[in-house]
Design an enzyme around this catalytic site. Sequence first.
Site, short mmCIF file in Angstrom:
data_model
loop_
_atom_site.label_atom_id
_atom_site.label_comp_id
_atom_site.label_asym_id
_atom_site.label_seq_id
_atom_site.Cartn_x
_atom_site.Cartn_y
_atom_site.Cartn_z
N GLY A 15 -35.78 0.20 -4.56
CA GLY A 15 -34.88 1.38 -4.64
C GLY A 15 -33.58 1.10 -3.79
CB SER A 16 -31.76 -2.12 -3.48
OG SER A 16 -31.32 -2.57 -4.62
CG ASN A 17 -29.23 -0.09 -8.20
OD1 ASN A 17 -27.86 -0.29 -8.20
ND2 ASN A 17 -29.98 -1.01 -8.48
NE ARG A 94 -44.13 6.17 -17.10
CZ ARG A 94 -45.49 5.50 -17.47
NH1 ARG A 94 -45.78 4.63 -16.48
NH2 ARG A 94 -46.02 5.59 -18.53
CG ASN A 110 -30.94 2.63 -17.06
OD1 ASN A 110 -31.49 2.93 -16.00
ND2 ASN A 110 -30.82 1.67 -18.08
CG HIS A 112 -29.33 -3.09 -18.51
ND1 HIS A 112 -30.83 -3.40 -18.80
CD2 HIS A 112 -28.87 -4.36 -19.25
CE1 HIS A 112 -31.09 -4.20 -19.46
NE2 HIS A 112 -29.99 -5.07 -19.77
C1 GRF Z 1 -32.22 -3.42 -10.56
O1 GRF Z 1 -32.04 -4.87 -10.81
C2 GRF Z 1 -31.95 -2.57 -11.94
O2 GRF Z 1 -30.94 -2.92 -12.63
C3 GRF Z 1 -33.12 -2.82 -12.64
O3 GRF Z 1 -34.19 -2.76 -11.91
C4 GRF Z 1 -33.57 -3.09 -10.72
C5 GRF Z 1 -34.34 -2.02 -9.69
O4 GRF Z 1 -33.48 -2.55 -8.29
N1 GRF Z 1 -33.29 -1.68 -13.82
P1 GRF Z 1 -33.77 -1.39 -7.09
O5 GRF Z 1 -35.12 -0.69 -7.24
O6 GRF Z 1 -32.72 -0.52 -7.44
O7 GRF Z 1 -33.54 -2.21 -5.93
#
Ligand code: GRF
Length: 205
Positions: A15-17, A94, A110, A112
């Site tokens: 969940g860092s994003n 998923r 999303n 990527h």
């Molecule tokens: C990220 O590298 C994202 O691009 C990929 O999965 C990872 C998720 O990281 N789809 P986080 O859970 O947001 O830290």
Amino acid sequence: MDMGIKIGVLASGRGSNFQSIIDGIKEGDIDGEIVMLISDKADAYALERAKQIEIPIEVVSRKEFENREKMDARIIEILNSQNVDLVVLAGYMRILTPELIKAFKHKMINIHPALLPSFPGLDGQIQAFEHGVKVSGCTVHFVDEGTDTGPIIEQTCVRIDDCKNAHEVAEKILPLEHQTMRKVVSNLSKGKYVVEGKMVRYEKD
Ligand code: GRF
């Protein structure tokens, strides 16, 4: 009081994003609020991040449902009950059903970890490293029926030719993901993008 856009986030892991959106809201850069975090994994660290600041959470795990359609129908129900304006897939691991994709056309994004249309699907960083590309990065795009094929909103690039392995590539790209995610959600919250087919245009004031 205007709370801006209502954001629903789907995450499966760290969940860092997701955190980058939380920070963008806290620092006044994103004009909105996160109304719900949904995870398919009960042990996702993203859930802890949400609990710490009292964002409502729902765990929707595959094993509770007969099939994917029923699982995604539940997700649609939750998101609609919160009237979300934007759905963010932040490391949600998923494949979505066509019903879920259609329900949020041009309202679901999303992130990527590669420069699409190169290296779609799982482990974009490993694919890029193994291919020997010199430049990679990240892409934020609207979600359509294909795998990582939707209209590209924003990309950030970086040289990766100094990386000794795919792990170093992932480490180099992750902070760019956070910046790019935050920037896109901020712009979306201010209605800055216009979608014309595959083209997403940024509208200046
Ligand atoms: C990220 O590298 C994202 O691009 C990929 O999965 C990872 C998720 O990281 N789809 P986080 O859970 O947001 O830290």
